[in-house]
Write a protein that holds these residues in place. Structure first.
Motif, PDB file in Angstrom:
ATOM      1  N   ASP A 176       0.207  -8.599  41.401  1.00 30.35           N
ATOM      2  CA  ASP A 176      -0.435  -7.872  40.232  1.00 30.35           C
ATOM      3  C   ASP A 176      -1.177  -8.621  39.812  1.00 30.35           C
ATOM      4  O   ASP A 176      -2.308  -8.190  38.878  1.00 30.35           O
ATOM      5  N   ASN A 177      -1.276  -9.681  39.328  1.00 28.25           N
ATOM      6  CA  ASN A 177      -1.481 -10.741  38.102  1.00 28.25           C
ATOM      7  C   ASN A 177      -2.831 -11.186  38.586  1.00 28.25           C
ATOM      8  O   ASN A 177      -4.059 -11.563  37.287  1.00 28.25           O
ATOM      9  N   GLN A 178      -3.036 -10.686  39.160  1.00 25.30           N
ATOM     10  CA  GLN A 178      -4.727 -11.474  40.592  1.00 25.30           C
ATOM     11  C   GLN A 178      -5.344 -10.163  40.312  1.00 25.30           C
ATOM     12  O   GLN A 178      -6.742 -10.157  40.974  1.00 25.30           O
ATOM     13  N   LEU A 179      -5.284  -8.816  39.829  1.00 23.73           N
ATOM     14  CA  LEU A 179      -5.896  -7.633  40.129  1.00 23.73           C
ATOM     15  C   LEU A 179      -7.582  -7.455  39.271  1.00 23.73           C
ATOM     16  O   LEU A 179      -6.916  -8.163  38.232  1.00 23.73           O
ATOM     17  N   PRO A 180      -8.332  -7.177  38.667  1.00 21.41           N
ATOM     18  CA  PRO A 180      -9.375  -7.239  38.886  1.00 21.41           C
ATOM     19  C   PRO A 180      -9.205  -6.233  37.116  1.00 21.41           C
ATOM     20  O   PRO A 180      -8.937  -5.021  37.392  1.00 21.41           O
ATOM     21  N   SER A 181     -10.353  -6.440  36.385  1.00 18.16           N
ATOM     22  CA  SER A 181     -10.605  -5.861  35.384  1.00 18.16           C
ATOM     23  C   SER A 181     -11.446  -3.959  35.791  1.00 18.16           C
ATOM     24  O   SER A 181     -11.293  -4.081  36.875  1.00 18.16           O
ATOM     25  N   PHE A 182     -11.175  -3.123  35.458  1.00 14.67           N
ATOM     26  CA  PHE A 182     -11.479  -1.946  35.573  1.00 14.67           C
ATOM     27  C   PHE A 182     -12.476  -2.003  35.752  1.00 14.67           C
ATOM     28  O   PHE A 182     -13.051  -1.394  36.374  1.00 14.67           O
ATOM     29  N   ASP A 183     -13.348  -2.671  34.552  1.00 17.68           N
ATOM     30  CA  ASP A 183     -14.993  -2.249  35.503  1.00 17.68           C
ATOM     31  C   ASP A 183     -15.516  -3.260  36.766  1.00 17.68           C
ATOM     32  O   ASP A 183     -16.216  -2.723  37.368  1.00 17.68           O
ATOM     33  N   VAL A 184     -14.453  -4.273  36.684  1.00 15.64           N
ATOM     34  CA  VAL A 184     -14.628  -4.793  38.099  1.00 15.64           C
ATOM     35  C   VAL A 184     -14.008  -3.674  39.451  1.00 15.64           C
ATOM     36  O   VAL A 184     -14.990  -3.758  40.850  1.00 15.64           O
ATOM     37  N   ALA A 185     -13.419  -3.635  39.191  1.00 15.03           N
ATOM     38  CA  ALA A 185     -12.639  -2.925  40.435  1.00 15.03           C
ATOM     39  C   ALA A 185     -13.446  -1.560  40.304  1.00 15.03           C
ATOM     40  O   ALA A 185     -13.467  -1.028  41.779  1.00 15.03           O
ATOM     41  N   ILE A 186     -14.074  -0.608  39.207  1.00 17.39           N
ATOM     42  CA  ILE A 186     -14.520   0.943  39.354  1.00 17.39           C
ATOM     43  C   ILE A 186     -15.311   0.511  40.209  1.00 17.39           C
ATOM     44  O   ILE A 186     -16.542   1.697  40.968  1.00 17.39           O
ATOM     45  N   LEU A 187     -16.883  -1.165  40.557  1.00 16.08           N
ATOM     46  CA  LEU A 187     -17.577  -0.519  41.567  1.00 16.08           C
ATOM     47  C   LEU A 187     -17.511  -0.571  42.102  1.00 16.08           C
ATOM     48  O   LEU A 187     -18.399  -0.398  43.075  1.00 16.08           O
ATOM     49  N   GLU A 188     -16.373  -0.673  43.324  1.00 15.53           N
ATOM     50  CA  GLU A 188     -16.011   0.007  44.597  1.00 15.53           C
ATOM     51  C   GLU A 188     -15.858   0.938  44.651  1.00 15.53           C
ATOM     52  O   GLU A 188     -15.724   1.543  46.195  1.00 15.53           O
ATOM     53  N   LEU A 189     -15.513   1.985  44.112  1.00 14.13           N
ATOM     54  CA  LEU A 189     -15.562   3.021  44.258  1.00 14.13           C
ATOM     55  C   LEU A 189     -16.185   4.144  44.290  1.00 14.13           C
ATOM     56  O   LEU A 189     -17.827   3.926  44.234  1.00 14.13           O
ATOM     57  N   ASN A 190     -15.687   5.530  45.429  1.00 17.84           N
ATOM     58  CA  ASN A 190     -17.526   6.075  45.484  1.00 17.84           C
ATOM     59  C   ASN A 190     -17.917   7.002  44.454  1.00 17.84           C
ATOM     60  O   ASN A 190     -17.633   7.060  43.881  1.00 17.84           O
TER      61      ASN A 190
END
Length: 184
Positions: free
Chosen positions: A170-184
């Motif tokens: 969990d400490n290596q999870l990406p930021s919100f900005d990076v994570a949402i790039l994968e969302l449809n």
């Protein structure tokens, strides 16, 4: 059962009606017919999960992608947690916003976190036993997350950073900005 929608459309806080007497108490923790009527949708839960955590343990912020997305009905069996849902629906008026609700064995509140949300919690008591129902099976390949201390979401976890315990994963999870790039 009292069910109220939060500021995040589709996300609900549930408070049971508790019946007390000299023996203790009783309450209905789930009634599918009543639940679906009040949230306005059909939900078929297929998997129950449970975790035990020490004070300061933060689990999240997790979600599953695409056809493996999950809705969750979460509650605390012992102890107290701060439960957090983050709206990840790009077309939502509350996209990127979160709510935090204290769930405890004492208040017996539950939270329904619909598909399209990230979810996490932190244990505020010495220990907690956390249980939740999911409407879809876990699929490792579609598992994603957002770092708990993301600078744009700014979640107040109610504990000092030095008290927070996060898994290496969990400490290596990406930021919100990076994570949402994968969302449809």
């Amino acid at each position: 059962m009292k069910i109220e929608e939060t500021k995040l459309k589709g996300c609900f806080v549930i408070e049971p009606e508790i019946f007390h007497d000299e023996r203790g108490h009783f309450f209905e923790s789930f009634n599918q017919k009543e639940f679906e009527k009040k949230i306005g949708q059909k939900v078929d839960f297929v998997q129950d999960n449970q975790s035990f955590s020490k004070k300061g343990v933060l689990r999240g912020i997790h979600f599953q992608m695409g056809k493996y997305a999950q809705a969750k009905l979460v509650r605390v069996l012992s102890g107290k947690v701060l439960d957090v849902a983050v709206d990840l629906r790009k077309d939502s008026k509350t996209f990127g916003e979160y709510i935090a609700v204290e769930l405890s064995a004492e208040n017996k509140k539950q939270m329904f976190v619909p598909r399209g949300f990230g979810h996490g919690f932190i244990t505020l008591s010495e220990t907690s036993e956390f249980a939740y129902k999911c409407d879809n099976f876990y699929q490792k390949e579609s598992e994603r997350g957002i770092i708990y201390n993301d600078k744009s979401i700014k979640i107040d976890w109610q504990l000092a950073e030095s008290e927070i315990i996060v898994s290496q994963k969990d400490n290596q999870l990406p930021s919100f900005d990076v994570a949402i790039l994968e969302l449809n």
